[in-house]
Design an enzyme around this catalytic site. Structure first.
Site, short mmCIF file in Angstrom:
data_model
loop_
_atom_site.label_atom_id
_atom_site.label_comp_id
_atom_site.label_asym_id
_atom_site.label_seq_id
_atom_site.Cartn_x
_atom_site.Cartn_y
_atom_site.Cartn_z
N GLU A 151 0.83 -1.20 0.00
CA GLU A 151 0.00 0.00 0.00
C GLU A 151 0.88 1.27 0.00
OE1 GLU A 151 -3.80 -0.40 2.20
OE2 GLU A 151 -3.01 -2.29 2.94
N MET A 152 1.14 1.84 1.17
CA MET A 152 1.88 3.10 1.19
C MET A 152 3.37 2.91 1.46
SD MET A 152 -1.09 5.31 3.13
CE MET A 152 -0.27 6.90 3.17
#
Lengths: 369, 369
Positions: A151-152
């Protein structure tokens, strides 16, 4: 005989455990005719099962207002990801019902994420966060995606370094966490995001207005759908203020769906508890604003709400619903769409020479410029 | 002798052509001492070169207001990209000075884009759009990234099909383009985005307030920097209401920067005109809010504004600026930061069964679900 397939008392016992929805006991669709007589009868039954969403409470105090304002900035700031591309908003878009409208999210390096992004709207009312409930609350949830490689792809240290590099963020944290020795922390980062997310509620759905006494807020078909939703057993799992979102159930109680809907590799809550009873167990989806958040299921494999209702009836209840019943339940689910929050896009603090550089292509640190 | 290196008259002649900034004629940094005496003298010289940004005008009529509102939705809607991930906002973030704060943008499939994203703020004041000016105006610009394979990777047909699939969008277009036979068109999509972008102006910068007569709006260092900015020759290219953005110049008039700043593969406006004189020619960057929009240059290779000023002086003017002069010019450039627009994040229309599905992984159409 109770009008709902599973007595409410059982739900309390089963809270946060595995509940079998006893779909085998539900009668076939043809016989499931809601016969509540008056709106008041139907309303009494529904009020036992569901709660009204109210507009967000006004800020309790100055610090909480500051946490919400700070949280909005953090929620929208792509510099919280290592690439500089992703923010919470990327997968929980406040303009799209709080989701990304993708089967499963796309994250760092264009990786395909494992599950469909749940809506951030009304998420504070969920019993726990994520499809497998692995985070107890919004703040714990907020710490997950920012660190997930898919994700991040960031680290708590780098997040804190980024925040500390900008005077405006430092001042925000001091206001939002008054008296703390070390206000700029990863824990407070998550707390502030949660404070903002707690404002993202959607009151005023037709269903809420009807629950509050406005007979005309739901159509005849929607009321029929509500009756079916309770009688057929849907409400055994999807109940409470969020019409779901607080208990865990195996996907495929009666009949396991095909691999495109229930991929074998994702064993759900088993991956959290490593308990055999949690195999393919997921949190019952909260159904508020469900009409705004296709595609459906943790796999995001189904785009049509009618099809999702049909699959649920077969898989969880062993019931083949008639087309008209599916249409009525879907009409009811459309009545769960509330007023969408009006969110001002925040103006973010400008970076400084100390702000870590974005690194979308995972270059060695000395090669980034 | 004129106080600016290139007479203003020459700029008019050179408009939209190639202008050589005649850096060879500027005096070395040590001698470039601004000696304008009073604020009024400095202001008169500056008023000849620059214009004040005013707050956005109120909507002219109902249709224009509707175009702006529609344009805001389109600007923020990631479903305008084939992946469902990118919107105009992805690279022109209204919370980050109208840019993505990356060296060069990252687009469809995590591809690295060729150039640094210019700010959308005050972009209506540019003479043309893109670093090479290949779009005449904002509407023409808006048609580019949505189709670029390296950015949003969509087609006009698919954009129109997406818009037509949602009743709320169809109604918006009818209101925004009244009386048109075919209001839902790719051209009107771009026109509406441009109408929204025209509202993204940043009035009230310290420089504007000072130009308007407020002596105290700029510090002594900033005024010295402004004098240097005009005397050293910066204002030869960076002038007008956007302090740049309306004419083309070769990067490296006097001394070509290294390949990390000026990559050989990107020949700038030559790629548009295929004219030898346009080799490595770029539109002079508009400098409003420049302190908010690192990294700098079309290559996005330089994160420090001081370093960017230093490189420009060497490359374009043949001047080695003293550190104090660089600091003063940078202080002046910080005075170009205006009031950032307050933008409400729009609530986007919900998809329907007719809405084309997102396709981030470029699957064959029959394989998407």
């Amino acid at each position: 005989m109770s009008r709902i397939a599973v007595p409410l008392g059982a739900l309390l016992v089963l809270s946060f455990g595995v509940a079998f929805a006893q779909g085998q006991e539900t009668t076939p669709s043809d016989d499931v005719v809601p016969a509540y007589g008056t709106d008041e009868d139907l309303r009494r039954a529904a009020q036992d099962l569901f709660d009204v969403v109210l507009p967000a409470a006004p800020p309790a105090d100055e610090a909480e207002a500051a946490r919400r304002e700070l949280g909005a900035k953090l929620f929208f700031d792509p510099r919280m990801s290592s690439s500089g591309l992703f923010s919470c908003q990327s997968c929980h878009n406040v303009g799209l019902g709080g989701v990304d409208a993708l089967p499963t999210s796309v994250g760092h390096g264009w990786q395909k994420g494992p599950r469909n992004a749940p809506t951030v709207y009304n998420a504070l009312f969920n019993g726990a966060q994520f499809w497998d409930g692995r985070a107890a609350d919004l703040a714990e949830q907020a710490m997950g995606p920012v660190q997930a490689a898919v994700e991040m792809n960031n680290t708590p240290d780098q997040v804190v370094a980024t925040l500390n590099s900008m005077e405006a963020y430092r001042e925000h944290f001091i206001q939002a966490f008054p008296g703390e020795v070390d206000p700029v922390s990863f824990a407070n980062f998550a707390t502030a995001i949660a404070a903002f997310e707690e404002t993202l509620v959607t009151p005023g759905a037709a269903f809420d207005r009807w629950l509050n006494g406005d007979d005309a807020a739901l159509s005849a078909e929607q009321k029929q759908g509500l009756g079916l939703f309770m009688d057929a057993g849907c409400a055994s799992c999807h109940n409470g203020i969020n019409v779901g979102g607080h208990d865990y159930y195996p996907f495929g109680v009666v009949e396991r769906p095909g691999a495109e809907v229930l991929p074998e590799g994702d064993r759900g809550r088993f991956q959290v508890t490593e308990t055999a009873a949690d195999d393919y167990v997921f949190r019952a989806a909260p159904l508020r604003n469900v009409a705004l958040t296709p595609p459906y299921f943790h796999s995001g494999a189904v785009w049509s709400l009618e099809e999702a209702v049909d699959i649920m009836a077969t898989a969880q209840l062993g019931t083949e619903l008639a087309e008209a019943d599916i249409a009525a339940i879907t009409a009811f689910l459309n009545g769960l769409t509330g007023e969408q929050p009006q969110v001002a896009h925040p103006v973010l603090p400008p970076r400084t020479d100390e702000t870590p550089l974005p690194n979308p292509f995972d270059l060695p640190l000395d090669a980034i410029r």
